[in-house]
Design an enzyme around this catalytic site. Structure first.
Site, PDB file in Angstrom:
ATOM      1  N   ASP A  53       0.851  -1.188   0.000  1.00  0.00           N
ATOM      2  CA  ASP A  53       0.000   0.000   0.000  1.00  0.00           C
ATOM      3  C   ASP A  53       0.885   1.236   0.000  1.00  0.00           C
ATOM      4  OD1 ASP A  53      -1.999  -1.838   0.207  1.00  0.00           O
ATOM      5  OD2 ASP A  53      -2.621  -1.295   2.232  1.00  0.00           O
ATOM      6  N   ASP A  70     -15.104  -3.251  -2.240  1.00  0.00           N
ATOM      7  CA  ASP A  70     -14.757  -3.039  -0.836  1.00  0.00           C
ATOM      8  C   ASP A  70     -16.007  -2.647  -0.069  1.00  0.00           C
ATOM      9  OD1 ASP A  70     -12.189  -3.239  -1.916  1.00  0.00           O
ATOM     10  OD2 ASP A  70     -11.956  -1.070  -2.052  1.00  0.00           O
TER      11      ASP A  70
END
Length: 241
Positions: free
Chosen positions: A7, A129
Site C-alpha cells: 500500500d 470493498d
C-alpha cells in the site's frame, strides 16, 4: 495464489488499520526494494494500492509505481484512483498487468463497461470493498446503499470475471477473513474469481479460504507481522502450480 500487498502513501509502503488514513504503520521507505525482496523470496504477483489516489480520485504515486515495475518481474496489479480510460491505459502502457477499478464500478459503470470491452477481463479487475455486505467508495471514506452482490452481478454482466472483495472492517486487523461473505459470493457467482482480501492472519486462514472455494487471496499485515511467512506463501503458491 497468495498475493502480497504493498500500500503506497507519499511514495512509501504503509499499512492502514481498517482503511483509516490516520492509523498507518510505515512498512518500507523504499517500496521498490521491498518488491525486489518479495520476488527474491519466490513471490510472483504483487497487489499495489495507491492510497493517495483512492482518496483523491486521481493516481498519485506514479513515480514509485514505475520504480516498482522496473524492480519486479512478476505480475503487478494496481488500484486506487483509476476513474477513466486515460489513466487505465497509462498504467497498462507502464507495464502494469492488471488494473483494479474500485469506486468507479459503482459511480461510473459505463466507464467500466468500456474498459472491459477495450482491454478485456484479464486486464481489468473489479475491486469490491465494503462493510456488512455493502459497498464502500472513495478510499473507503463513504458507504453506499448498494450490496456487494448487486455490484458483482452488474459488473459480471458487463464482462468482468475477477473481483477483489475486501471486508473493510477486517482489513489490517489480523482478525481473520470474512469467510461467510466470501464463500457466499463465490457460491453465488461460480463463474467469477472472487479474490479474498482483509483480515488474513496465517496459513490456517489460507487453508480455510481454499476449503471454502476461494482460489486467490491478498495478504498484507500478516506478512509484516510475521504470522504468515514468505516461505509459507511460496509453498502455497507452488502447490497452486
Amino acid at each position: 495464489m497468495i498475493i502480497p500487498a504493498i500500500d503506497l502513501q507519499a511514495g512509501k509502503s504503509v499499512r492502514l488499520y481498517q482503511g483509516d488514513f490516520n492509523k498507518q504503520t510505515l512498512i518500507n521507505d523504499d517500496p521498490a526494494a521491498q518488491a525486489r525482496e518479495l520476488e527474491a523470496a519466490g513471490v510472483k504477483c504483487l497487489h499495489l494500492v495507491d492510497l493517495d489516489g483512492a482518496k483523491k480520485g486521481v493516481p498519485q504515486n506514479q513515480t514509485t509505481i514505475a520504480k516498482i515495475r522496473a524492480a519486479f518481474n512478476g505480475i503487478l496489479e494496481i488500484g486506487g484512483g483509476v476513474r477513466d480510460l486515460d489513466r487505465l491505459s497509462h498504467y497498462l502502457e507502464l507495464g502494469i498487468d492488471r488494473v483494479i477499478i474500485g469506486s468507479a464500478a459503482l459511480l461510473d459503470p459505463q466507464f467500466v463497461k468500456k474498459a472491459l470491452q477495450q482491454f478485456g477481463p484479464q486486464k481489468v479487475v473489479i475491486g469490491v470493498d465494503g462493510t456488512a455486505g455493502y459497498v464502500a467508495v472513495n478510499g473507503w471514506l463513504e458507504n453506499s446503499k448498494t450490496k456487494m452482490s448487486t455490484l458483482i452481478q452488474k459488473m459480471h454482466v458487463a464482462g468482468a470475471q475477477h473481483f477483489i472483495v475486501t471486508d473493510v472492517a477486517r482489513d489490517g486487523t489480523l482478525s481473520g477473513p470474512n469467510i461467510k461473505l466470501l464463500q457466499a459470493l463465490q457460491t453465488t457467482f461460480p463463474k467469477c474469481n472472487i479474490i479474498a482480501s482483509g483480515g488474513i492472519r496465517n496459513v490456517a486462514d489460507v487453508r480455510e479460504l481454499k476449503q471454502a472455494g476461494l482460489q486467490d487471496m491478498i495478504v498484507g499485515k500478516a506478512l509484516f507481522e510475521g504470522s504468515l511467512t514468505l516461505a509459507e506463501v511460496a509453498e502455497v503458491n507452488e502447490d497452486a502450480g
